[in-house]
Design an enzyme around this catalytic site. Structure first.
Site, PDB file in Angstrom:
ATOM      1  N   CYS A 136      19.980   9.313  -7.162  1.00 30.70           N
ATOM      2  CA  CYS A 136      18.545   9.534  -7.343  1.00 30.70           C
ATOM      3  C   CYS A 136      17.735   9.002  -6.167  1.00 30.70           C
ATOM      4  CB  CYS A 136      18.098   8.854  -8.639  1.00 30.70           C
ATOM      5  SG  CYS A 136      16.318   8.942  -8.894  1.00 30.70           S
ATOM      6  N   CYS A 139      14.430   7.331  -7.069  1.00 29.22           N
ATOM      7  CA  CYS A 139      14.532   5.951  -7.581  1.00 29.22           C
ATOM      8  C   CYS A 139      14.837   4.966  -6.454  1.00 29.22           C
ATOM      9  CB  CYS A 139      15.652   5.831  -8.611  1.00 29.22           C
ATOM     10  SG  CYS A 139      15.762   7.176  -9.759  1.00 29.22           S
ATOM     11  N   ASP A 140      15.740   5.339  -5.551  1.00 29.18           N
ATOM     12  CA  ASP A 140      16.300   4.353  -4.621  1.00 29.18           C
ATOM     13  C   ASP A 140      15.962   4.587  -3.147  1.00 29.18           C
ATOM     14  OD1 ASP A 140      17.554   3.129  -6.795  1.00 29.18           O
ATOM     15  OD2 ASP A 140      19.213   4.539  -6.720  1.00 29.18           O
TER      16      ASP A 140
END
Ligand code: NAP
Length: 346
Positions: A136, A139-140
């Site tokens: 992801c 997200c990261d």
């Protein structure tokens, strides 16, 4: 007489589940929506959604899901945390055992459990997932400012992840096992035109280096002009092997349907684990599964389209199909042709 029986449980709170919840709640079916381990589903991992009808300037994936939940809640849909671990679906009421230890009984069920990211199978991936290896970018991605990173895959997700990562990383290399991309032209063009995005053609990741303390420090990529180099590498054939210095690796190679709990039930799955819905018959399409009172919508039953807007459409179809099924079951009980229990343990 032991427990209450729900009219309708909707397993999954992604776009398909929420759309089903809005329709079912408006039809006074009192749906209970189960939010599993990835509440909100894949859209919560997406940046801008530009092709969802009604949002000419695009809409954030998380924003769309939050609005959907608010809409379903306004019509009195209930939400509960829990993943279905086991299900008995060959009689009435349907019986669901949750990861929380709770047991639910319901007359009907909409399976909208979606799909989860596939892993490549590279060496060390289990150890490094969440430590520089990710599925992801949204997200990261921000952890990789100034890094060189790899994105594995050749579909729209890989292009999208790469473009997002290019905001933070110094260089993004899309590693694709062939020399032709699966992604749509518009996404390919955007990736090709970005100065920080490069392509490694006919290449596959076989190893990721690093540790949970240090994160990802490098990777081993193999390539061969005939595509699919990994099989050749594993067979000991001559392929080019390159050790690359990277600070992050992102997987974007598609998804597996979340249907483990349906394995030994009356619901029929196809060879890839997707829920099979009934042939359309007179109708244009149907969300009915092989188990009475069980319907399916979204990525868990659709390996072809996999779009937010198609999942939302299928969610609404599943709610309408469930409503009709519940009405026919009520009518059958009223006419005495079939007895459907109204309390579990009867
Ligand atoms: P996808 O279209 O199935 O593409 C998966 C890619 O990963 C393919 O290029 C495939 O290679 C590669 N791949 C699969 N297994 C691999 C392995 N073991 N090792 C290396 N590479 C592997 O999946 P997706 O990109 O997640 O997209 C799924 C659906 O969502 C599509 O319908 C897509 O259009 C949609 N989507 C749309 C958007 C958007 O419109 N903004 C964004 C994301 C996704 P091959 O090509 O060789 O098979």
């Amino acid at each position: 007489m032991t427990e209450d029986i729900h009219n309708l449980v909707i397993a999954g709170s992604g776009v398909a589940g929420l759309s089903a919840a809005v329709y079912a709640a408006r039809a006074d079916l009192d749906p209970l929506v189960l939010e599993g381990d990835e509440p909100g589903g894949q859209l919560t991992l997406t940046t801008d959604v530009e092709n969802y009808l009604g949002f000419p300037d695009g809409v954030g994936g998380m924003d769309l899901i939050q609005r959907g939940k608010e809409q379903a809640t306004q019509f009195s849909a209930q939400f509960q945390h829990g993943r279905i671990e086991d299900a008995v679906l060959d009689g009435q009421p349907l019986e669901l055992s949750l990861s929380t230890g709770d047991k639910l009984y319901t007359r009907s069920l909409i399976v909208a459990t979606g799909a989860s990211a596939r892993w490549v199978g590279a060496e060390n991936e289990a150890e490094l997932m969440g430590h520089g290896l990710s599925t992801c970018a949204t997200c990261d991605g921000a952890f990789h400012r100034g890094d060189a990173v790899l994105v594995i895959g050749g579909g729209d997700s890989a292009m999208e992840e790469a473009l997002f990562l290019a905001k933070f990383a110094d260089s993004v290399t899309i590693v694709h096992r062939r020399d032709e991309l699966r992604a749509s032209e518009i996404m390919v063009n955007r990736a090709r035109e970005h100065e920080n995005v490069k392509f490694a053609w006919n290449s596959e990741l076989v190893e990721i280096d690093g540790s949970q303390e240090e994160g990802v420090t490098g990777a081993k990529v193999v390539s061969h002009p005939d595509s699919y180099p990994r099989k050749k590498y594993e067979a000991g054939e001559d392929v080019e092997v390159e050790a690359v210095d990277v600070g992050g690796v992102f997987y974007a190679i598609g998804h597996e349907p979340n249907t483990d709990f349906l394995q030994d039930t009356a619901v029929v799955l196809d060879q890839n684990g997707y829920v099979q819905t009934a042939p359309a018959g007179d109708a244009w399409a149907t969300t009915e599964t092989a188990a009475h009172g069980v319907f399916a919508a979204g990525d868990v039953m659709d390996s072809d389209y996999q779009q937010a807007v198609t999942a939302a459409g299928m969610g609404s179809m599943a709610a309408l199909d469930a409503e009709e099924w519940l009405e026919s079951a009520d009518a059958a009980v009223a006419s005495g042709s079939e007895r459907i229990s109204t309390e579990a343990g009867d």
